[in-house]
Design a protein around this motif. Structure first.
Motif, PDB file in Angstrom:
ATOM      1  N   GLU A 266       0.771  -1.313  -0.066  1.00 43.81           N
ATOM      2  CA  GLU A 266       0.015  -0.010  -0.012  1.00 43.81           C
ATOM      3  C   GLU A 266       0.753   1.197   0.063  1.00 43.81           C
ATOM      4  O   GLU A 266       0.449   2.454   0.090  1.00 43.81           O
ATOM      5  CB  GLU A 266      -0.869   0.097   1.185  1.00 43.81           C
ATOM      6  CG  GLU A 266      -2.048  -1.240   1.215  1.00 43.81           C
ATOM      7  CD  GLU A 266      -2.851  -1.242   0.230  1.00 43.81           C
ATOM      8  OE1 GLU A 266      -3.224  -0.136  -0.459  1.00 43.81           O
ATOM      9  OE2 GLU A 266      -3.104  -2.031  -0.576  1.00 43.81           O
TER      10      GLU A 266
ATOM     11  N   LYS B 225      -0.445   5.000  -1.022  1.00 40.81           N
ATOM     12  CA  LYS B 225      -1.303   4.922  -2.213  1.00 40.81           C
ATOM     13  C   LYS B 225      -2.644   5.600  -1.897  1.00 40.81           C
ATOM     14  O   LYS B 225      -3.253   6.449  -2.573  1.00 40.81           O
ATOM     15  CB  LYS B 225      -1.388   3.568  -2.773  1.00 40.81           C
ATOM     16  CG  LYS B 225      -0.163   3.020  -3.597  1.00 40.81           C
ATOM     17  CD  LYS B 225      -0.381   1.782  -4.015  1.00 40.81           C
ATOM     18  CE  LYS B 225       1.050   1.042  -4.444  1.00 40.81           C
ATOM     19  NZ  LYS B 225       0.645  -0.503  -4.732  1.00 40.81           N
ATOM     20  N   ASP B 226      -3.225   5.193  -0.579  1.00 42.80           N
ATOM     21  CA  ASP B 226      -4.490   5.699  -0.277  1.00 42.80           C
ATOM     22  C   ASP B 226      -4.248   7.207   0.284  1.00 42.80           C
ATOM     23  O   ASP B 226      -3.569   7.663   1.255  1.00 42.80           O
ATOM     24  CB  ASP B 226      -4.955   4.978   0.790  1.00 42.80           C
ATOM     25  CG  ASP B 226      -6.354   5.403   1.176  1.00 42.80           C
ATOM     26  OD1 ASP B 226      -6.886   6.638   0.735  1.00 42.80           O
ATOM     27  OD2 ASP B 226      -7.019   4.704   2.319  1.00 42.80           O
ATOM     28  N   THR B 227      -4.615   8.311  -0.377  1.00 43.96           N
ATOM     29  CA  THR B 227      -4.529   9.677  -0.266  1.00 43.96           C
ATOM     30  C   THR B 227      -5.155  10.137   1.479  1.00 43.96           C
ATOM     31  O   THR B 227      -4.708  10.935   1.802  1.00 43.96           O
ATOM     32  CB  THR B 227      -4.883  10.676  -1.214  1.00 43.96           C
ATOM     33  OG1 THR B 227      -6.138  10.352  -1.296  1.00 43.96           O
ATOM     34  CG2 THR B 227      -3.966  10.389  -2.198  1.00 43.96           C
TER      35      THR B 227
END
Length: 262
Positions: free
Chosen positions: A185, A209-211
């Motif tokens: 991730e 990756k997850d903002t």
């Protein structure tokens, strides 16, 4: 071909890639130029390329096995090996947890001690005033004690306590919370360096990756970092995530509103 003084000027201008190329050319013509090799080692250390730095210092030792700078470097490596022994805990399912050196806790403790010592000194000098105002003396004492305790409590519980490096990911833990970043991730792992060699600031940056998840920056500057055995920490991280990038901090963009700093 550029001489060493010219290369140093290039380094002072922050042109590290050009300096590396010029040093390679210079050392090809004179491989025994020990000052050029030392400068090369300094450039590698500045951007966090520690294996390359060690190779450069090994070359210095081959040229002069009594070089004081090289001896100091290897003494530093021995210190980090000892830190690894004391601050690294193997985890049951693989990987390791590294405890931190809480420099802010030490600073808070010294600040608290200074506050109390100052109060005792002032109360001694103004003894008659405090005798005539015992409640003021009591309130001042408790106020300063609470302030000192608050500083120590905050430093103990809020600052980074440990980093865990496992096959699952990278975990940052304080006394109150843990933040896990699975390797799959993570969008980028960056070693960000200052634009000039004199500052020597180095920061590990984790961008998920997850903002919606906060990014993380961890100061690993020598003499300032809370991380013990930082070379070993980085080496273990690279074992799991070899695509670590080396960039100038001025080129690294993070969302300051959703970012953790340690």
């Amino acid at each position: 071909m550029k001489n060493l003084n010219t290369i140093k000027k290039i380094v002072s201008d922050g042109q590290f890639a050009e300096a590396h190329t010029a040093l390679e050319d210079l050392l090809e013509m004179g491989p025994g130029n020990i000052e050029a090799v030392k400068l090369k080692a300094a450039l590698f250390a500045h951007v966090g390329r520690f294996e390359d730095e060690e190779n450069a210092w090994r070359r210095v030792i081959e040229i002069d096995n009594e070089d004081e700078d090289a001896i100091e470097y290897y003494q530093g490596l021995q210190l980090e090996d000892r830190e690894r022994y004391y601050f690294r805990d193997p985890l049951p399912h693989g990987g390791a947890r590294y405890l931190t050196l809480n420099r802010k806790l030490i600073a808070a403790s010294w600040t608290g001690l200074l506050i109390v010592a100052s109060f005792l000194g002032i109360s001694r000098l103004g003894l008659n005033f405090f005798v005539n105002s015992p409640y003021l003396l009591l309130y001042t004492f408790f106020g300063l004690t609470l302030m000192s305790s608050g500083l120590i409590y905050y430093a103990f519980h809020v600052n980074l306590h440990s980093i865990s490096i496992t096959r699952d990911g990278l975990e940052f833990a304080t006394r109150f919370r843990k933040k896990m970043y699975p390797w799959k991730e993570i969008d980028q792992l960056i070693l960000g360096h200052s634009d000039d060699l004199e500052t020597g600031k180095l920061t590990l940056i984790v961008k998920p990756k997850d903002t919606a998840m906060p990014s993380v920056s961890l100061d690993i500057t020598p003499g300032q970092t809370t991380i013990a055995a930082r070379r070993h920490v980085l080496a273990e991280i690279v074992d799991y995530y070899p695509a670590v990038r080396h960039e100038a901090m001025s080129q690294v963009l993070v969302n300051s509103k959703n970012h953790l700093r340690f």
